[in-house]
Design an enzyme around this catalytic site. Structure first.
Site, PDB file in Angstrom:
ATOM      1  CB  SER A  19       0.698 -10.438   6.147  1.00 29.50           C
ATOM      2  OG  SER A  19       0.390  -9.080   6.374  1.00 29.50           O
ATOM      3  CD  GLU A  21       4.913  -4.825   0.623  1.00 27.78           C
ATOM      4  OE1 GLU A  21       3.775  -4.672   1.106  1.00 27.78           O
ATOM      5  OE2 GLU A  21       5.544  -3.919   0.061  1.00 27.78           O
ATOM      6  CG  ASP A 113       4.452   5.706  -6.796  1.00 31.68           C
ATOM      7  OD1 ASP A 113       3.583   6.543  -6.471  1.00 31.68           O
ATOM      8  OD2 ASP A 113       5.084   5.010  -5.984  1.00 31.68           O
ATOM      9  CG  HIS A 273       1.659  -5.952   5.330  1.00 29.87           C
ATOM     10  ND1 HIS A 273       1.431  -7.165   4.712  1.00 29.87           N
ATOM     11  CD2 HIS A 273       2.408  -5.231   4.447  1.00 29.87           C
ATOM     12  CE1 HIS A 273       1.991  -7.176   3.506  1.00 29.87           C
ATOM     13  NE2 HIS A 273       2.594  -6.016   3.322  1.00 29.87           N
TER      14      HIS A 273
END
Ligand code: FAD
Length: 305
Positions: A19, A21, A113, A273
């Protein structure tokens, strides 16, 4: 002649799934680069591609726009990242509904965050979801979604110890997470030890390693020190002296990432990923080396054989 240790195993490509990102682009130039990257990586048929969400929901619109374009203009399945930062529950629930209304079925659920920056104290919104586990619960009650969460092979910097860290992962799984994706790391032993700890704690969902091909070693070293990821001395040595030599830097980076992935495959890992940083070349090269190829490339290969 001996086979190189990391040459392509005949059927690795059938076992490995990937996958990718992306982050939502800020400018037109960045947008063009992202779509070049998406177009180049699409034929590799990733399981899904995820789109990050900025601190405090600062990229909500851009994340939504990027996810929508992926849905409308590609064959890819997008996963929308979401965070809880500085948002009341009803606002977060509204964003979930907005994504679901577009046809999004996959989410990456994060606490996020603090808006003041990594390292400052996190204060949940008084009416908000306090952490990733609560957000997973909200997603689960909103629909039958595929929900990924974060995991930290070197523990999250705010976790006092591994037990606390693993306990948070367990809470996320108990609330409905289907997969964990790790923070990037460069020492595979740390990942393996973390997975063992998680399994001992009764966590059985896939813990997918997050792989960061090193586009810029100086930036990665700085970022690593803020998010608690170790940069081993051997890695620093590999990139030493390459600050002004982008071509060699890229060659070394693709070798390093391919080595890491191959080693993980040998340890039995099948899902990866990739943090693409919206750039295709290194990820494409690493995928090629582990046997993830477009149909066209496979067909050209067998025609030539
Ligand atoms: P949680 O899982 O809720 O908590 C993380 C850890 O902090 C836990 O292990 C827990 O032990 C500790 N902790 C939490 N609360 C407490 C407490 N009260 N006391 C003691 N310890 C506590 N950030 C973004 O802004 N946008 C993104 O799109 C994004 N995508 C990411 C994708 C992945 C795969 C990963 C690994 C990280 C991503 N991040 C993103 C970064 C993430 O938001 C930060 O690492 C954040 O600090 C923690 O979020 P979380 O969901 O991991 O938190």
């Amino acid at each position: 002649m001996n086979q190189f240790r990391f040459s392509r195993h005949p059927d690795i490509g059938d076992k490995v799934r990937v996958s990718f990102e992306f982050f939502p682009p800020k400018t037109e130039d960045m947008e063009a680069r992202l779509w070049d990257t998406v177009t180049r990586l699409e034929p590799l048929k990733p399981r899904f591609v995820s789109v990050t969400y900025g601190a405090g929901g600062s990229t909500r619109e851009r994340t939504a726009r990027t996810v929508k374009r992926i849905l409308n203009q590609t064959t890819l399945t997008p996963a929308a990242h979401m965070t809880c930062v500085d948002a009341a529950r009803h606002q977060v629930d509204g964003v979930i509904q907005e994504f679901a209304g577009m046809g999004v079925t996959r989410f990456v659920a994060l606490r996020g965050d603090p808006a003041a920056g990594v390292g400052t104290a996190y204060r949940p919104h008084p009416d908000g979801y306090a952490n990733g586990a609560e957000l997973v619960g909200a997603l689960k009650s909103a629909g039958d979604f595929d929900i990924s969460v974060s995991a930290y092979p070197e523990k999250h910097p705010e976790s006092p110890d591994f037990a606390t860290d693993i306990d948070m992962l367990k809470r996320k799984v108990d609330n409905g997470a289907t997969r964990a994706i790790t923070q990037f790391f460069f020492d595979n032993d740390l990942y393996e030890r973390y997975v063992e700890r998680a399994r001992r704690a009764g966590i059985y969902i896939p813990i997918v390693p997050g792989i960061l091909p090193v586009h810029n070693f100086t930036q990665v070293a700085n970022f690593s020190s803020r998010c608690g990821a170790l940069v081993p001395a051997w890695l620093a040595e590999r990139f030493e002296g390459l600050e002004n030599d982008p071509q060699t830097h890229a060659l070394v980076a693709s070798a390093v990432a391919a080595e890491q992935v191959h080693d993980l495959v040998e340890r039995g890992v099948g899902d990866f990923h990739f943090y693409t940083m919206n750039r295709a070349d290194l990820v494409f090269a690493v995928c090629h080396m582990i046997g993830i190829r477009s149909r066209e490339a496979e067909a050209a290969g067998s025609a030539a054989a």
